[in-house]
Design an enzyme around this catalytic site. Structure first.
Site, mmCIF file in Angstrom:
data_model
loop_
_atom_site.group_PDB
_atom_site.id
_atom_site.type_symbol
_atom_site.label_atom_id
_atom_site.label_comp_id
_atom_site.label_asym_id
_atom_site.label_seq_id
_atom_site.Cartn_x
_atom_site.Cartn_y
_atom_site.Cartn_z
ATOM 1 C CG ASN A 68 55.614 32.232 27.267
ATOM 2 O OD1 ASN A 68 54.502 32.258 27.795
ATOM 3 N ND2 ASN A 68 56.468 33.239 27.351
ATOM 4 N N GLY A 69 52.735 31.354 25.389
ATOM 5 C CA GLY A 69 51.857 32.307 24.720
ATOM 6 C C GLY A 69 50.505 31.714 24.411
ATOM 7 C CD GLU A 70 46.914 31.463 25.711
ATOM 8 O OE1 GLU A 70 46.120 30.760 25.047
ATOM 9 O OE2 GLU A 70 47.379 31.129 26.816
ATOM 10 C CB CYS A 112 54.369 28.994 29.986
ATOM 11 S SG CYS A 112 52.642 28.425 29.939
ATOM 12 C CG ASP A 116 46.533 27.810 23.195
ATOM 13 O OD1 ASP A 116 46.495 27.297 24.317
ATOM 14 O OD2 ASP A 116 47.256 28.790 22.927
ATOM 15 C CB SER A 144 46.958 25.379 33.652
ATOM 16 O OG SER A 144 46.580 25.699 34.981
ATOM 17 N NE ARG A 180 49.327 24.063 30.882
ATOM 18 C CZ ARG A 180 48.185 23.397 31.020
ATOM 19 N NH1 ARG A 180 48.090 22.425 31.917
ATOM 20 N NH2 ARG A 180 47.144 23.684 30.268
ATOM 21 C CB SER A 197 51.549 68.315 16.904
ATOM 22 O OG SER A 197 50.588 68.398 17.938
ATOM 23 N N PRO A 198 53.958 70.448 17.809
ATOM 24 C CG PRO A 198 54.954 71.926 16.304
ATOM 25 C CD PRO A 198 54.471 70.515 16.431
#
Length: 747
Positions: free
Chosen positions: A77-79, A2, A100, A54, A52, A395-396
């Site tokens: 914004n997110g879950e 969102c 949620d 959805s 939003r 790593s070299p």
């Protein structure tokens, strides 16, 4: 996925009508983040705007959320992946939705800002607590979800993206050249980097991961605090000292499986980016346990030759998942238009923009076009950073081991400490080619006191915020898709960071903890497959060539736009940029091209910042995919579609110079090089210092002897020169004649 935007008045508030007008512009600038709904909450002190996308509770999940008496207002914004458990623990609260994110408003009511410790998920959160007269801005532990802010004369404004802040009439709009040019990663310096994250724009702050900003509207005091510290986790690294390696591996497997399963929660379609590597393979395996989902793979010259695309096809077939191999052709105008690249750069808002973002943007665009209901995409981001994914790369060559990796990390840490102390000790290293000064002495003035591995992990943690999470979020959002990253579940990262020092060599070299956790889950062809870069590696020239031609388009349009305006022209020497372009055109490998592109990006961003263009999604045109039923039988056709020469040279082949090519030797034998002329004009210089034995093989090509014969004469294997032979074929310098073909018949 969102979009948030907000205005916090720190002095006399403006009218609600005026606040709405400004908020509307800020929200519109990031409307693609939330095409499904638009809501506002405005009072005398605070204004919130929410766009939003959805995903859960499609009908009723509008934001902002309010508690029962309206005294607490929350945007998320997110879950929140553990919202069901959290919701079950909250009694005597009225929930209006099954979203949620609604759990946050009541969790905050119960626990205050400490609520964030209970969350499993990815989030940026804004909380307006009217009772305490405070606003909180909170960001998740890894910076998966973005959150920026700036302080103006009488207000503080925040948003999910920088371009939203620019829509405020008083927000400064200026690219920070000094910050960008001195950035360790942008410039390619081999050094650790523990600096705070930046936005690359003047006075725009990037709220660090694992932090919250508290704004007290009674006192106007602002403070930033950490609620989760990766450094503290690393300093506790011995707290799993008593666990057997098998228990550490099994615990890792259980946490990863749980994280993937949680990332599947959705009321809309979920997809998966399948690269062919171990990371996306692990996510695909655990996701397939719960549901069928469409997978999407980049099919380019690079992923064809490094076999990523092939392994993605095989894995999807083994897991019975649909796989879309999305075709990226070098000459595709859909990919290589200056205007579309500027569009992509403005989406990303950072100089860290290039072929990876181009590939992934069009992969998302394709997915959205053919699966319109798809709104969630799983990826394997975050595995390399914490599981030792770059240990083999760093790593070299002379010491490809954990010890060699730590040696390289020590060098990076030494370079960081030199930087902190103004390089005052570096002159001693320059005298001798190695530093006589003890690393522990340099560290004595450094507050972090991290061991090499810890310093490396902290550097990758910053990289995640500044690059991986930043781009994955923007590119997905611009296509109305939410990106989810199961490897960045904080429980999983804390588990890996708890591996004791004595077991790192066994469990963190080449992602052994991940590979071993999948021993009984996937075939060894996947678990033991070496890490290959997405498009880097031996065939990166294909990708660099594509991007180089983009810069040349329309008479160097992007370069002219980037450096013709006053800000850039006073900082960058444009004639030198053109000289670099000329040099790169003669270099088959396009060496260090990505650093030139970053400079061009800086110039373009500096210009676009003043113009603030809009971002619109157009899925009417998109790339095509190839239907692959059997890779082996279709391999030739796939190569042809990618414009890859089918003329792979074999030992029994006879090579000849193209009739228009002449090899010219310098007068002095000491130069150890030859000039390659085409139609009388010198086009390439081949130096023994650069190509080794290939110089002598090229000079010995006569149109009569087989390649094996020539190689045997010089004691050289085909593997040593195969890359150079292929380049020479692609540039029409040499031709291949097969045995038993008529004289002069070449392919």
């Amino acid at each position: 996925m969102c979009g948030l935007a907000g205005i916090i008045n720190l002095a006399a508030p403006r009218s609600q009508e005026c606040t709405f007008h400004i908020l509307k512009g800020m929200a519109d600038a990031i409307s693609y983040r939330g095409p499904d709904d638009e809501q506002y909450h405005i009072d005398s002190k605070v204004g919130f705007a929410f766009r939003r996308l959805s995903i859960l509770d499609l009908v009723n999940g509008q934001q902002p959320f309010l508690n029962e008496d309206g005294s607490i207002v929350v945007m998320v914004n997110g879950e929140i992946y553990n919202y069901k458990e959290l919701k079950a623990s909250l009694h005597n609260h009225m929930f209006k939705t099954t979203s949620d994110c609604e759990v946050i408003v009541h969790l905050y009511e119960e626990k205050g800002i400490g609520f964030v410790d209970d969350i499993i998920g990815m989030f940026s959160i804004a909380i307006w607590d009217k009772n305490k007269n405070k606003v909180f801005l909170v960001r998740d532990r890894f910076g998966i979800k973005p959150l920026f802010y700036t302080e103006l004369k009488h207000e503080l404004i925040f948003a999910s993206e920088i371009k939203s802040l620019f829509s405020h009439p008083h927000c400064p709009r200026q690219f920070n050249w000094k910050e960008a040019l001195s950035d360790i990663w942008l410039s390619g310096e081999a050094a650790s980097n523990h600096k705070e994250t930046t936005s690359f724009f003047v006075n725009i702050q990037n709220l660090d991961a694992g932090h919250y900003l508290e704004i007290n509207l009674t006192t106007n005091e602002r403070k930033t605090a950490s609620y989760w510290s990766l450094q503290d986790i690393l300093l506790r690294q011995g707290y799993r000292e008593n666990l057997h390696p098998d228990d550490l591996i099994e615990g890792y497997r259980e946490l990863l499986a749980d994280s993937v399963h949680r990332c599947l929660q959705s009321d809309v379609e979920v997809g998966l980016f399948l690269s062919g590597g171990i990371d996306s393979a692990a996510v695909a395996h655990f996701a397939a346990e719960k549901q069928d989902l469409h997978t999407f793979t980049v099919l380019s010259q690079s992923t064809f030759t490094n076999e990523d695309a092939k392994y993605a096809h095989w894995l999807a077939k083994d897991l019975h998942l649909p796989n879309h191999q999305v075709l990226y052709q070098l000459g595709n105008d859909e990919l290589l238009q200056p205007e579309s690249y500027k569009h992509l750069l403005w989406i990303c808002e950072t100089p860290f923009c290039g072929p990876e973002q181009l590939y992934k943007f069009h992969l998302h665009k394709y997915a959205k076009a053919i699966r319109p209901n798809l709104k969630v995409m799983l990826t394997g981001q975050g595995s390399d950073e914490f599981n030792g994914g770059y240990s083999t790369t760093l790593s070299p060559a002379e010491n490809p081991s954990w010890e060699g990796f730590i040696e390289s990390v020590n060098t990076m840490e030494m370079n960081r400490l030199h930087r902190l102390q103004g390089n005052i000790f570096r002159v001693w290293e320059e005298h001798f080619g190695l530093s006589p000064i003890n690393l522990s002495y340099l560290k004595s003035n450094d507050s972090s006191q991290a061991d090499p591995w810890q310093s490396y992990v902290l550097t990758k943690y910053r990289d995640l915020q500044m690059y991986n999470c930043w781009h994955e979020d923007r590119i997905a959002a611009a296509n109305h898709i939410e990106n989810r990253v199961p490897f960045l579940d904080h429980r999983l990262v804390e588990w890996v960071c708890g591996i004791p020092d004595g077991l790192r060599k066994d469990l963190l070299w080449d992602k052994s903890v991940l590979r071993k956790s999948l021993t009984n889950e996937l075939h060894t062809s996947y678990t033991h497959r070496p890490k290959v870069p997405f498009f880097y590696g031996k065939d990166v020239r294909y990708t660099h060539k594509m991007m180089f031609h983009l810069l040349k388009k329309n008479n160097y349009q992007l370069i002219e736009e980037a450096f013709s305006h006053s800000d850039a022209s006073s900082i960058i020497q444009v004639e030198h940029i053109h000289a670099i372009m000329t040099y790169l055109e003669d270099d088959p490998e396009f060496t260090n091209f990505e650093f030139l592109l970053r400079l061009v990006n800086m110039g373009l961003l500096s210009k676009m910042t003043k113009e603030t263009p809009s971002v619109q999604l157009d899925i009417t045109s998109h790339l095509e995919s190839i239907t692959i039923k059997d890779w082996h039988s279709q391999e030739g056709d796939i190569a042809s579609r990618l414009n890859i020469s089918a003329n792979k040279c074999e030992g029994q082949d006879i090579l000849a110079l193209n009739p228009g090519v002449t090899l010219l030797r310098p007068e002095s034998d000491s130069e150890h090089c030859i000039y390659i002329a085409e139609e009388g004009f010198i086009q390439f210089i081949v130096s023994e210092e650069d190509v080794g034995a290939w110089l002598h093989i090229l000079c010995d090509i006569n149109g009569k002897d087989t390649l094996h014969t020539i190689l045997d004469r010089h004691g050289v294997s085909l593997e040593e020169v195969a890359k150079y032979i292929q380049e020479a074929i692609e540039h029409n310098i040499i031709l291949i004649k097969q045995k038993n073909l008529p004289e002069g018949a070449y392919r």
